[in-house]
Design an enzyme around this catalytic site. Sequence first.
Site, PDB file in Angstrom:
ATOM      1  N   GLU A   4     -20.295 -26.592  36.493  1.00 31.16           N
ATOM      2  CA  GLU A   4     -21.597 -26.093  36.080  1.00 31.16           C
ATOM      3  C   GLU A   4     -21.612 -25.873  34.568  1.00 31.16           C
ATOM      4  OE1 GLU A   4     -24.330 -25.897  37.394  1.00 31.16           O
ATOM      5  OE2 GLU A   4     -25.512 -24.469  36.239  1.00 31.16           O
ATOM      6  N   TYR A   5     -20.509 -25.366  34.054  1.00 33.25           N
ATOM      7  CA  TYR A   5     -20.411 -25.183  32.609  1.00 33.25           C
ATOM      8  C   TYR A   5     -20.569 -26.530  31.909  1.00 33.25           C
ATOM      9  CZ  TYR A   5     -18.734 -23.665  28.057  1.00 33.25           C
ATOM     10  OH  TYR A   5     -18.651 -23.385  26.723  1.00 33.25           O
ATOM     11  N   ASP A   6     -19.856 -27.529  32.454  1.00 28.86           N
ATOM     12  CA  ASP A   6     -19.934 -28.868  31.881  1.00 28.86           C
ATOM     13  C   ASP A   6     -21.364 -29.400  31.902  1.00 28.86           C
ATOM     14  OD1 ASP A   6     -17.261 -28.697  31.545  1.00 28.86           O
ATOM     15  OD2 ASP A   6     -16.727 -29.989  33.227  1.00 28.86           O
TER      16      ASP A   6
ATOM     17  N   SER B  26      -9.244 -35.251  23.130  1.00 30.78           N
ATOM     18  CA  SER B  26      -9.381 -35.101  24.575  1.00 30.78           C
ATOM     19  C   SER B  26      -9.483 -36.488  25.192  1.00 30.78           C
ATOM     20  CB  SER B  26     -10.621 -34.283  24.893  1.00 30.78           C
ATOM     21  OG  SER B  26     -11.717 -34.799  24.186  1.00 30.78           O
ATOM     22  N   LEU B  27      -9.305 -36.551  26.498  1.00 32.60           N
ATOM     23  CA  LEU B  27      -9.309 -37.832  27.193  1.00 32.60           C
ATOM     24  C   LEU B  27     -10.655 -38.077  27.845  1.00 32.60           C
ATOM     25  CD1 LEU B  27      -5.848 -37.682  29.013  1.00 32.60           C
ATOM     26  CD2 LEU B  27      -6.424 -38.720  26.818  1.00 32.60           C
TER      27      LEU B  27
ATOM     28  N   LYS C  72      -2.131 -34.470  35.841  1.00 31.80           N
ATOM     29  CA  LYS C  72      -2.854 -33.795  34.768  1.00 31.80           C
ATOM     30  C   LYS C  72      -2.760 -32.302  35.030  1.00 31.80           C
ATOM     31  CE  LYS C  72      -7.206 -33.856  32.255  1.00 31.80           C
ATOM     32  NZ  LYS C  72      -7.044 -32.446  31.901  1.00 31.80           N
TER      33      LYS C  72
ATOM     34  N   ASP D 219      -3.126 -28.384  34.986  1.00 29.24           N
ATOM     35  CA  ASP D 219      -4.256 -27.492  34.756  1.00 29.24           C
ATOM     36  C   ASP D 219      -3.751 -26.273  33.993  1.00 29.24           C
ATOM     37  OD1 ASP D 219      -6.833 -26.707  34.823  1.00 29.24           O
ATOM     38  OD2 ASP D 219      -6.882 -26.184  36.945  1.00 29.24           O
TER      39      ASP D 219
ATOM     40  N   ARG E 276      -4.709 -25.807  21.376  1.00 28.15           N
ATOM     41  CA  ARG E 276      -5.518 -26.949  21.012  1.00 28.15           C
ATOM     42  C   ARG E 276      -6.725 -26.543  20.169  1.00 28.15           C
ATOM     43  NH1 ARG E 276      -9.918 -29.349  23.115  1.00 28.15           N
ATOM     44  NH2 ARG E 276     -10.143 -31.550  22.623  1.00 28.15           N
TER      45      ARG E 276
ATOM     46  N   GLU F  40       1.714 -29.120  27.776  1.00 27.08           N
ATOM     47  CA  GLU F  40       0.836 -28.176  28.448  1.00 27.08           C
ATOM     48  C   GLU F  40       1.609 -26.904  28.801  1.00 27.08           C
ATOM     49  OE1 GLU F  40      -2.194 -29.583  28.881  1.00 27.08           O
ATOM     50  OE2 GLU F  40      -3.237 -28.502  30.491  1.00 27.08           O
TER      51      GLU F  40
ATOM     52  N   TYR G  48       5.346 -28.207  30.008  1.00 21.23           N
ATOM     53  CA  TYR G  48       5.714 -29.607  30.228  1.00 21.23           C
ATOM     54  C   TYR G  48       5.285 -30.419  29.017  1.00 21.23           C
ATOM     55  CZ  TYR G  48       7.120 -29.411  35.132  1.00 21.23           C
ATOM     56  OH  TYR G  48       7.785 -29.167  36.294  1.00 21.23           O
TER      57      TYR G  48
ATOM     58  N   LYS H 166      -1.805 -43.793  31.050  1.00 18.04           N
ATOM     59  CA  LYS H 166      -1.673 -44.235  29.663  1.00 18.04           C
ATOM     60  C   LYS H 166      -1.073 -45.633  29.653  1.00 18.04           C
ATOM     61  CE  LYS H 166      -0.757 -39.606  27.905  1.00 18.04           C
ATOM     62  NZ  LYS H 166       0.335 -38.643  27.713  1.00 18.04           N
TER      63      LYS H 166
ATOM     64  N   LYS I 134      -9.857 -37.575  37.527  1.00 18.30           N
ATOM     65  CA  LYS I 134      -9.887 -36.210  38.039  1.00 18.30           C
ATOM     66  C   LYS I 134     -10.217 -36.141  39.520  1.00 18.30           C
ATOM     67  CE  LYS I 134     -10.782 -33.513  33.957  1.00 18.30           C
ATOM     68  NZ  LYS I 134     -11.517 -32.310  33.540  1.00 18.30           N
TER      69      LYS I 134
ATOM     70  N   CYS J 233     -30.437 -10.321  70.361  1.00 19.70           N
ATOM     71  CA  CYS J 233     -29.728 -11.591  70.318  1.00 19.70           C
ATOM     72  C   CYS J 233     -30.719 -12.725  70.087  1.00 19.70           C
ATOM     73  CB  CYS J 233     -28.982 -11.809  71.630  1.00 19.70           C
ATOM     74  SG  CYS J 233     -28.272 -13.466  71.780  1.00 19.70           S
TER      75      CYS J 233
ATOM     76  N   CYS K  82     -30.798 -14.928  73.580  1.00 16.21           N
ATOM     77  CA  CYS K  82     -31.278 -14.420  74.869  1.00 16.21           C
ATOM     78  C   CYS K  82     -32.111 -13.156  74.734  1.00 16.21           C
ATOM     79  CB  CYS K  82     -30.115 -14.178  75.817  1.00 16.21           C
ATOM     80  SG  CYS K  82     -29.100 -12.755  75.368  1.00 16.21           S
TER      81      CYS K  82
ATOM     82  N   CYS L 204     -23.770  -9.554  71.039  1.00 19.34           N
ATOM     83  CA  CYS L 204     -24.842  -9.624  72.016  1.00 19.34           C
ATOM     84  C   CYS L 204     -24.321  -9.004  73.301  1.00 19.34           C
ATOM     85  CB  CYS L 204     -25.237 -11.090  72.243  1.00 19.34           C
ATOM     86  SG  CYS L 204     -26.087 -11.394  73.805  1.00 19.34           S
TER      87      CYS L 204
ATOM     88  N   CYS M 223     -26.578 -14.522  78.739  1.00 21.03           N
ATOM     89  CA  CYS M 223     -26.905 -15.215  77.493  1.00 21.03           C
ATOM     90  C   CYS M 223     -26.424 -16.663  77.564  1.00 21.03           C
ATOM     91  CB  CYS M 223     -26.232 -14.501  76.318  1.00 21.03           C
ATOM     92  SG  CYS M 223     -26.514 -15.290  74.722  1.00 21.03           S
TER      93      CYS M 223
END
Length: 690
Positions: free
Chosen positions: A45-47, A92-93, A126, A128, A147, A182, A232, A300, A324, A418, A421, A436, A442
């Site tokens: 959503e941010y993106d 960035s990739l 990749k 996180d 970064r 990372e 890493y 790569k 992704k 309910c 019923c 119920c 029922c």
Amino acid sequence: MAGPAADPAAALAAAGAAAASLRRELERHAHAYYVLDAPTVPDAEYDRLFAALQGLESEFPALATPDSPTQRVGAAPSSAFAGVTHRVPMLSLNNAFSEEEVVAFDRRAREALGSEAAIAYAVEPKFDGLAVSLTYVDGRFETGATRGDGETGEDVTANLRTLQAIPLRIDTTLSLLEVRGEVLMRRRDFARLNEAQRARGEREFVNPRNAAAGSLRQLDPAITAARRLWFYAYGVAGGADQPLPADRHSALMDWLAALRFPVTPDRATVCGVAGLLDYFAGIGARRATLPYDIDGVVYKVDSIADQQRLGFVSRAPRFALAHKFPAEEAMTELLGIDVQVGRTGALTPVARLKPVFVGGVTVTNATLHNEDEVRRKDVRVGDVVVVRRAGDVIPEVARIVPERRPPGAREFTMPVACPVCGSAVARPEGEAISRCTGGLYCSAQRRQALLHFASRRAMDIEGLGEKLVDQLVSPAADPGAPRLVRTPADLYRLDVEQVGGLERMAEKSARNLVAAIDASRRPTLARLVFALGIRNVGETTARDLARHFRTLDALMAADEPALLQVPDVGPVVAASIATFFAQPHNREVIDALLAAGVAPQPVVAMPVADAGLGVVAGRTFVLTGTLPTITRDDARALIEAAGGKVSGSVSKKTDYVVAGEEAGSKLEKARQLGVAVIDEAGLRELLAQE
DNA sequence: GATCCTCGAGTTCT
DNA sequence: CTCGAGGATC
């Protein structure tokens, strides 16, 4: 209002207002995310908001002011850390979310290289986490920076020095070396950190990445040190002035590993687009069992000469691609809250959602568990909600987005009658579940009771699924038609002709169903007891009861004190059983079943659990994930046949966790508790030894 | 009375 | 798979 084309000035004003509002929202989310470590919206959503703002600014360049979030990209600068300008920018990739995009990436690379042959790629998960750059001068770790915006990052040298994974001295003749990689927190350490936070009554971190970010940006390096961050390496910043000690990326990684930089063992080299997609699928399958979080894989071009030939497009390399995984969280709209009635009469609120693609499937429903849960999350019809499909397969409403609540969103209240019923709904003091009170009056409860009776673990009547049960219980198409089935016993009186009269039931299927019902006439006593659907009596308790009483008559005749003699049966369960058999209606159904020829097999004397502990006998196993060649049920049968026990949850008492593909939280727990983890082959070995 | 260990029940989508 | 709650154990 005038259209944008009609009046440029008005259009600019409208775009300016929209951009301002987007900026405010983005700033708030960024602050929550980076500074408070408490994201308010999913990354996706941010993106989306970010892209919307970028779109506006490129259409109306006048709006692209230097203070816009688009001009910053990445972490909010913190005054606490000095800025460091990267000698070589940290780019960035490009991202790909589909196979087609990967195919296109490979095709473009081959075209640009003028090569028909398949390209060799270096591939890796990749991570996180947070990208950092480590500078070594004459073999000594000199500076470490985040970064940041790619050009300038924050100097976090003191904190990075505390990471055991980062060598402070390396054996090289290069006077200057910049290693990129990372910083992340491995899941085990994340779990431990949150446990400690919980114990201290402090707020827990949402995910390992936020924990890593928060830990790296501590002002006191001692705190960073205690957080057990990992690193890493995945690359070297190569400038024109710096000759690289390898001509392939994979060889460069080997070289870094030899210098004692941690390099993931999950990297590989593959050939061509098929190799890329295979690797993606393979890592995807192992994702849950990796010790760290990843959000995709990186490809790569392996040859560094080719990388240089491919070069860059705007700010992203043309020789690399981030493929992704689909987002595990997504936002959607809550269209309504329905109430479902379960076998025991439990009323469950279910969220009806505007269909949304999350975690690889389209989600339209999600359970809201119970009334308290709805209150706790403050979910209202009309709300924009965040749907999650994390380690778990089952989607859930993670939280709402308060700022997007429409005016007049209705609060949810549990119905007092309910919905099926109309019987009264009761919620016993101190319990979370409303029920119920209609019982078998029922139709929803009757339906669920029949489905339970026929289910695989109970009487195992193949082919008797929801659709069929619905028709048998209440013939919707023709209200005048006779109800063929009211109780489980009625099933055994069905004939081919009656069944053949139902929708979508040709003679062949009808015959199969009647045969399946007939085949279920000789269940074990345990299955029959379980199938009756006595409250608080599940599979395990049913088996204990069968083992203890040996016959249905003996069980039905038992009073509460006699029932309490059964292991694991306490006052609540004993009362449930006694009450069930005391009801004339239930007795009638049982009599009818017996009259219809249902006859439990005699209980054979179980080989009394040999006192001796074997490798399997007397041990407790927990199964998780998908095993390669057998189902969990089969594995369970094998273990039980060898005298072992299979339990559902991992604890200190568990001897072995048998993990397959896509194992989830149980595997995690086993690691935490130091319980032995084996795979299917390991299990077979144990069984062979027994 | 507290704590740990299990079990039961409910649930989604392909 | 996860929650809630029953049962056993200290």
